[in-house]
Design an enzyme around this catalytic site. Sequence first.
Site, mmCIF file in Angstrom:
data_model
loop_
_atom_site.group_PDB
_atom_site.id
_atom_site.type_symbol
_atom_site.label_atom_id
_atom_site.label_comp_id
_atom_site.label_asym_id
_atom_site.label_seq_id
_atom_site.Cartn_x
_atom_site.Cartn_y
_atom_site.Cartn_z
ATOM 1 C CG ASP A 1 16.890 -5.746 -34.938
ATOM 2 O OD1 ASP A 1 16.934 -6.797 -34.287
ATOM 3 O OD2 ASP A 1 16.258 -4.731 -34.578
ATOM 4 C CG HIS B 1 10.107 -5.225 -30.445
ATOM 5 N ND1 HIS B 1 9.763 -6.503 -30.784
ATOM 6 C CD2 HIS B 1 11.467 -5.190 -30.506
ATOM 7 C CE1 HIS B 1 10.850 -7.215 -31.047
ATOM 8 N NE2 HIS B 1 11.904 -6.444 -30.883
HETATM 9 P P1 13P Z 1 13.017 -1.529 -27.954
HETATM 10 O O1 13P Z 1 11.791 -1.173 -28.755
HETATM 11 O O2 13P Z 1 12.658 -1.862 -26.551
HETATM 12 O O3 13P Z 1 14.071 -0.496 -28.036
HETATM 13 O O4 13P Z 1 13.628 -2.883 -28.591
HETATM 14 C C1 13P Z 1 14.425 -2.827 -29.735
HETATM 15 C C2 13P Z 1 14.681 -4.165 -30.318
HETATM 16 O O5 13P Z 1 14.444 -5.206 -29.734
HETATM 17 C C3 13P Z 1 15.267 -4.195 -31.667
HETATM 18 O O6 13P Z 1 15.377 -5.487 -32.169
HETATM 19 O O1 G3H Z 2 12.564 -4.575 -33.345
HETATM 20 C C1 G3H Z 2 12.247 -3.537 -33.892
HETATM 21 C C2 G3H Z 2 13.224 -2.424 -33.980
HETATM 22 O O2 G3H Z 2 12.954 -1.469 -32.987
HETATM 23 C C3 G3H Z 2 13.214 -1.850 -35.358
HETATM 24 O O3 G3H Z 2 12.081 -1.097 -35.613
HETATM 25 O O4 G3H Z 2 11.233 -1.916 -37.821
HETATM 26 O O5 G3H Z 2 10.613 0.352 -36.935
HETATM 27 O O6 G3H Z 2 12.944 -0.093 -37.752
HETATM 28 P P1 G3H Z 2 11.699 -0.668 -37.122
HETATM 29 ZN ZN ZN Z 3 13.804 -6.785 -31.617
#
Ligand code: 13P
Ligand code: G3H
Ligand code: ZN
Length: 307
Positions: A82, A178
């Site tokens: 991700d 996010h």
């Molecule tokens: P949320 O913060 O809305 O859960 O989104 C997560 C996300 O897009 C991870 O890539």
């Molecule tokens: O897009 C962001 C995801 O929620 C991941 O969050 O970078 O704190 O693991 P993080």
């Molecule tokens: Zn994301």
Amino acid sequence: MPLVEPRSMFERAYREGYAVGAFNVNNMEIIQGIMAAGEEERSPLILQVSAGARKYAGQNYIVKLVEAALLETDLPVVLHLDHGQDFQICKDCVDGGFTSVMVDGSHLPFEENIALTKKVVDYAHEKGVWVEAELGQLAGVEENVSAEKSIYTDPDQAKEFIERTGCDSLAIAIGTSHGAYKFKGEAKLDFNRLETISNLLPGYPLVLHGSSSVPTEFVEMANKYGGEIGAARGVPEELLRKAAGMGICKINIDTDIRLAMTAVIRKHLTENPQNFDPRSYLKPAREAVKLMVQHKIRNVLGSSNKC
Ligand code: 13P
Ligand code: G3H
Ligand code: ZN
């Protein structure tokens, strides 16, 4: 069942108008909770790992935990990076057995985003790995990158971007963000823009980040037991359901899982102050992950009984 790449998952989701959930993972209990929900719902699953999660747990640990989960299921599961911010992290994940990576050049100028994405596509496709890219910017905070205002995805640029990079799926900005504080005024998404993008790209899988709904029940539970989460607001579930029928094949959810776990752990520790065995609070936390993911699959994504 070995890990799969997402092509056939998305083809079916597109055809039938539902979305596959991409849930962020960083430890054993989260993985187990998500897997249990997927099993009960017979839903395909995407387990995704952010750079921060990878740093927290270590890539080897995450991959091995996911492999352990696969020993106990026949569900199709994708392991996805991700928000990969540079070529190196995408390469490390491709080399480490991920079946899908996101290269996130959304913070870069258009031509630089294209160059970075193309470089990752060339490397990943050579090894049969799927590539998600991003065009447009979500408001909110991601690791090392923060944007105050969203910059919605331009439909014509999206088409050009996909043609020039060869990326397999595209994350677009239509009003989500996010984290737990997504809307100050009315919660709305730009469905006209989504429709225009989908019409320009028939059959092409789009991705929606920032799709937690931040259920009031869990905000209230966390706050009741000592949390200070304040005026948190997420994306209403009916908007997500609508997006899932309009070419959005992957919906990303992290915040709601964090919230459910933390609320339940706060409650448990407040009600059982004598407990100090981590299993005593991680067990209900794992169950909370399962129930949250099961609710998403059944009532928001529509991916129950699809495998
Ligand atoms: P949320 O913060 O809305 O859960 O989104 C997560 C996300 O897009 C991870 O890539
Ligand atoms: O897009 C962001 C995801 O929620 C991941 O969050 O970078 O704190 O693991 P993080
Ligand atoms: Zn994301």
